[in-house]
Design an enzyme around this catalytic site. Structure first.
Site, PDB file in Angstrom:
ATOM      1  N   GLY A 126     -67.161 -36.375  22.663  1.00  0.00           N
ATOM      2  CA  GLY A 126     -66.925 -35.161  23.442  1.00  0.00           C
ATOM      3  C   GLY A 126     -65.803 -34.314  22.879  1.00  0.00           C
ATOM      4  N   HIS A 134     -68.638 -30.605  15.273  1.00  0.00           N
ATOM      5  CA  HIS A 134     -69.709 -31.284  16.027  1.00  0.00           C
ATOM      6  C   HIS A 134     -70.924 -30.368  16.140  1.00  0.00           C
ATOM      7  CE1 HIS A 134     -66.257 -33.448  18.179  1.00  0.00           C
ATOM      8  NE2 HIS A 134     -66.968 -34.435  17.674  1.00  0.00           N
ATOM      9  N   GLN A 161     -62.853 -48.845  20.670  1.00  0.00           N
ATOM     10  CA  GLN A 161     -62.400 -48.462  19.324  1.00  0.00           C
ATOM     11  C   GLN A 161     -60.974 -47.918  19.317  1.00  0.00           C
ATOM     12  OE1 GLN A 161     -65.652 -45.396  19.009  1.00  0.00           O
ATOM     13  NE2 GLN A 161     -64.132 -44.270  17.846  1.00  0.00           N
ATOM     14  N   GLU A 200     -68.052 -36.060   7.636  1.00  0.00           N
ATOM     15  CA  GLU A 200     -67.295 -36.710   6.554  1.00  0.00           C
ATOM     16  C   GLU A 200     -65.791 -36.725   6.813  1.00  0.00           C
ATOM     17  OE1 GLU A 200     -68.387 -34.911   2.842  1.00  0.00           O
ATOM     18  OE2 GLU A 200     -70.168 -36.179   2.648  1.00  0.00           O
ATOM     19  N   ASP A 229     -64.399 -38.356   9.092  1.00  0.00           N
ATOM     20  CA  ASP A 229     -64.213 -39.797   9.250  1.00  0.00           C
ATOM     21  C   ASP A 229     -65.044 -40.480   8.168  1.00  0.00           C
ATOM     22  OD1 ASP A 229     -62.617 -39.847  11.780  1.00  0.00           O
ATOM     23  OD2 ASP A 229     -64.352 -38.718  12.458  1.00  0.00           O
ATOM     24  N   SER A 288     -61.192 -33.353  17.548  1.00  0.00           N
ATOM     25  CA  SER A 288     -60.955 -33.205  18.984  1.00  0.00           C
ATOM     26  C   SER A 288     -59.464 -33.353  19.289  1.00  0.00           C
ATOM     27  CB  SER A 288     -61.750 -34.255  19.754  1.00  0.00           C
ATOM     28  OG  SER A 288     -63.108 -34.142  19.403  1.00  0.00           O
TER      29      SER A 288
END
Ligand code: PAF
Length: 283
Positions: free
Chosen positions: A31, A37, A61, A150, A152, A188
């Site tokens: 979110g 996103h 996580q 990418e 992450d 985010s």
């Protein structure tokens, strides 16, 4: 826009698509959606009959409780954003209980050592949590194609390993990093930065770009030393790590090899907010 709050309702809805072999795209998110996103969602929407966007802040996580508690939760805004750009999307926004059924813990997963590098070293257990939730979501959605950013990059490699090791029938699509005008990678977490910190954070990408230039003529160690020294002088941020690594194994580059692809990876704290970024060095 259809919003499913439980996995059983979603599975029921998806049955007709899966039975007819229509391609289903999947964009897993936590979110607080930003343009990065939205680019993943647009990519999936264009290439699949239906796209499922999951919005789920996955507790297993997070290795830091404060980070989990402060993670932005903006479901209504997220739904609006998806509605505006996608006519063949549906949303899956389950509760922690619906997903974990009372056992909110991560499985211990082996990713051939990738899990111990960089993010894995600094966020113990993080990739167990990512692997656990992505596997659960893949089992629920059964996507044809799944889209990951990418930014992450290590997570993207972890997901590819997860798919390979578990023989999951899905194509993992990696998508380029989206950046603010300043070059700051979209995240985010940027929502929590003050205007001044956002300005300071622009130095991260600038440094990566210079590192890339230097990597053309200097060794990985020389480049790393330059980055570490220059960022350690910067009072606005705290460098956690800078690493030049093989793009596939994520092992530190000791000596450059001509046939290998390298990337520079960085994690810094600004105002106690952890930001990561990376850049391809030789392609
Ligand atoms: O990248 C993320 O937002 C999360 O790690 C993911 C893939 C949605 C799993 O919770």
């Amino acid at each position: 826009m259809l919003v499913f709050k439980t996995k059983s309702l979603l599975i029921n809805y998806l049955k007709s698509f899966l039975d007819l072999n229509k391609p289903v795209g999947f964009v897993p998110t936590m979110g607080a959606l930003h343009d990065g996103h939205l680019a993943l969602i647009k990519n999936s929407s264009k290439n699949n009959k239906l796209t499922v966007v999951s919005i789920f802040v996955n507790p297993t996580q997070f290795n830091n409780l404060e980070d989990l508690e402060k993670y932005p939760r903006t479901l209504e805004k997220d739904i609006e954003k998806i509605k505006n750009i996608c006519s063949n999307c549906i949303i899956f926004a389950p509760s922690v209980d619906d997903i974990y059924e009372g056992k909110t813990c991560a499985a211990s997963i082996e990713f051939d050592g990738i899990e111990f590098e960089m993010e894995g070293k600094h966020r113990p257990g993080h990739f167990d949590g990512v692997g656990t939730i992505v596997k659960k979501l893949f089992e629920i959605v059964k996507p044809t194609n799944a889209y990951f950013g990418e930014k992450d990059f290590q997570q993207l490699q972890i997901v590819k390993k997860l798919v390979l090791k578990n023989k999951i029938d899905v194509t993992v699509v990696g998508c380029p990093i989206y950046r603010e005008k300043s070059g700051l990678a979209m995240s985010s977490r940027n929502e929590r930065l003050s205007i001044e910190s956002k300005e300071s954070a622009a130095v991260i990408y600038k440094t990566l770009q210079i590192a890339k230039e230097k990597f053309g003529t200097k060794s990985a160690q020389e480049v790393s030393l330059w980055v570490i020294n220059s960022l350690n002088k910067n009072k606005d941020l705290k460098l956690e790590y800078f690493e030049i690594a093989d793009e596939n194994t994520l092992k530190t580059c000791v000596r450059k090899a001509k046939n290998k692809k390298y990337r520079a990876f960085i994690a810094v704290y600004i105002e106690n907010i952890r930001l990561i970024d990376n850049i391809s060095l030789n392609n």
